[in-house]
Design an enzyme around this catalytic site. Structure first.
Site, PDB file in Angstrom:
ATOM      1  N   HIS A   1      15.358 -50.855 -61.736  1.00 20.15           N
ATOM      2  CA  HIS A   1      15.209 -50.734 -60.285  1.00 20.15           C
ATOM      3  C   HIS A   1      13.866 -50.123 -59.915  1.00 20.15           C
ATOM      4  O   HIS A   1      13.284 -49.325 -60.647  1.00 20.15           O
ATOM      5  CB  HIS A   1      16.370 -49.947 -59.662  1.00 20.15           C
TER       6      HIS A   1
ATOM      7  N   ASP B   1      13.184 -48.505 -56.828  1.00 18.73           N
ATOM      8  CA  ASP B   1      13.187 -47.389 -55.878  1.00 18.73           C
ATOM      9  C   ASP B   1      13.302 -46.043 -56.573  1.00 18.73           C
ATOM     10  O   ASP B   1      13.715 -45.940 -57.741  1.00 18.73           O
ATOM     11  CB  ASP B   1      14.320 -47.543 -54.861  1.00 18.73           C
TER      12      ASP B   1
ATOM     13  N   ASP C   1      12.639 -42.790 -63.612  1.00 18.94           N
ATOM     14  CA  ASP C   1      13.883 -43.394 -63.138  1.00 18.94           C
ATOM     15  C   ASP C   1      13.543 -44.211 -61.901  1.00 18.94           C
ATOM     16  O   ASP C   1      13.559 -43.676 -60.795  1.00 18.94           O
ATOM     17  CB  ASP C   1      14.893 -42.290 -62.832  1.00 18.94           C
TER      18      ASP C   1
ATOM     19  N   GLU D   1      18.671 -48.951 -55.663  1.00 19.23           N
ATOM     20  CA  GLU D   1      19.696 -48.516 -56.628  1.00 19.23           C
ATOM     21  C   GLU D   1      20.112 -47.078 -56.384  1.00 19.23           C
ATOM     22  O   GLU D   1      21.292 -46.724 -56.551  1.00 19.23           O
ATOM     23  CB  GLU D   1      19.156 -48.683 -58.056  1.00 19.23           C
ATOM     24  N   GLU D   2      19.176 -46.230 -56.004  1.00 21.02           N
ATOM     25  CA  GLU D   2      19.470 -44.803 -55.865  1.00 21.02           C
ATOM     26  C   GLU D   2      20.435 -44.511 -54.721  1.00 21.02           C
ATOM     27  O   GLU D   2      21.020 -43.426 -54.663  1.00 21.02           O
ATOM     28  CB  GLU D   2      18.176 -44.009 -55.658  1.00 21.02           C
TER      29      GLU D   2
END
Length: 408
Positions: free
Chosen positions: A78, A80, A140, A173-174
């Protein structure tokens, strides 16, 4: 290009997602990285490269001639980052041959120390990438993006035989929306891996069942001097709700497969109050029991104070991917062997959270989660080792090689 070079480029893009945003994706800045990745993939010579109006990016490395009948394997990460630090690019620090000492994070006054982050001991001697203390790093999951594209480039430049390899990058995603608009049929993979976990060797195929709960409490306000047997204080009703939850079933008191209730926000006054919480459990039956308890609390308080005093809204977020992945344990076995071939011992444990892979699994793409190499995600102490990103790229290559050697 090395994974590290790619990563340092990607983190210059500010790509936070925002839960309260009504837009899809939640922030327009994510499109900027999506377009950059689309152009990079085209320049690499990948096929069927596209991005769509919801900010998903796709591409394909076609199978080596003669390997078209092998499983098509997908890799997903991802774009974001978390919303807690505002839309600003990361300023990275690079510490070569890390000696194990404390690391000041720019001029922020924050220090990355072995005391608070004992896993730093495992990174001694490596090239460490940290923040300047003002933002998350973005490992991440921009590390995952870099590792996937570097692995694909190795497959191409080293002429490694392979089946079809599918690449996908997602927004949001977050905030739990990352897979909702993913084009699973168009993606074209039989199976997939999200590259979105931490420590090298991490491999996960169990995650929480998850829901969001919102309690709305409506009070009855009269003058406090003449309110006996009349006033209903919404704040105190909210307090009763929280007091009715099991005291030791919170994130602070649970681990491994233990579920929890987590109050994430409370606001209000005498007239009205709102409680936001999340509910988590790996076991489907226990998860449903937790939801029943919340409904029971709603029922009891309405019987006590009057119908409509408490209203509960429950929204399912994602389910445990184990049910979908378990019939396809070759996903786990092949990843384990790919790691061991490079001297990495797999670390298999349940995720105390969720990934895009959980949603994708229930959309028809069985999709466990594997390491991206980052540590201390979602904050200014986030860090990653350059050597670990390169190693994970090689693990991805090895997974593809294993599937190229196997029959469907």
């Amino acid at each position: 290009m090395k994974a590290t070079e790619r990563f340092l480029k990607y983190i210059t893009y500010a790509t936070e997602s925002r839960e309260e945003s009504p837009m899809d994706p939640s922030t327009k800045e994510q499109f900027v990285l999506a377009k950059a990745l689309e152009e990079e993939m085209k320049a690499m010579g990948l096929s069927d490269v596209r991005s769509d109006d919801r900010c998903y990016v796709y591409g394909v490395l076609p199978a080596t001639p003669g390997y078209e009948d092998k499983y098509a394997i997908g890799f997903i990460a991802h774009m974001d980052t978390v919303e807690d630090y505002g839309q600003k690019p990361t300023k990275a620090q690079i510490i070569e041959h890390y000696d194990g000492s404390d690391i000041p994070l720019g001029t922020s006054g924050k220090v990355l120390s072995m005391t608070n982050f004992p896993k730093l001991a495992e990174l001694k001697g490596k090239t460490l990438i940290t923040t300047d203390g003002t933002t998350p790093l973005g490992a991440d999951d921009k590390a995952g993006i870099a590792e996937i594209l570097t692995a694909v480039e190795k497959l191409m430049t080293e002429n490694i035989p392979h089946g079809k390899v599918c690449i996908g990058f997602t927004p949001d995603e977050e905030i739990g929306r990352g897979a909702l608009g993913f084009d699973v049929p168009g993606f074209g993979a039989d199976f997939g891996y999200t590259v979105d976990s931490g420590t090298v060797g991490s491999l996960e195929y169990e995650n929480f069942n998850a829901s969001k709960a919102v309690f709305t409490c409506t009070g009855f306000s009269v003058h406090p001097g003449s309110s006996k047997n009349t006033m209903i204080n919404a704040i105190l009703v909210a307090h009763e709700i929280i007091a009715s939850l099991p005291a030791y079933e919170t994130p602070t008191h649970t681990e491994q497969y233990e579920g929890f209730f987590h109050v994430t926000g409370i606001k209000g006054d005498v007239n009205s109050a709102r409680i936001d919480m999340i509910v988590r459990d790996h076991d489907a039956n226990m998860f449903e029991s937790r939801q029943r308890l919340l409904r029971h609390i709603e029922k009891n308080l309405n019987e006590k104070y009057g119908e409509g005093t408490v209203v509960l809204e429950l929204h399912d977020q994602y389910r445990n991917m184990e049910e979908v992945v378990r019939p396809h344990m070759h996903l786990i076995e092949n990843a384990k062997e790919a790691m061991r071939a490079l001297g990495v011992e797999p670390i298999i444990k349940p995720i105390r959270g969720g990934t895009d892979g959980a949603t994708l699994s229930y959309m028809g793409l069985p999709c466990p989660n594997m390491c991206a190499g980052g540590h201390a995600a979602h904050g200014p102490f986030e860090h990653v080792a350059a050597e670990d990103m390169e190693l994970i790229s090689d693990i991805i290559v090895n997974i593809v090689k294993r599937y190229a050697e196997q029959e469907k």
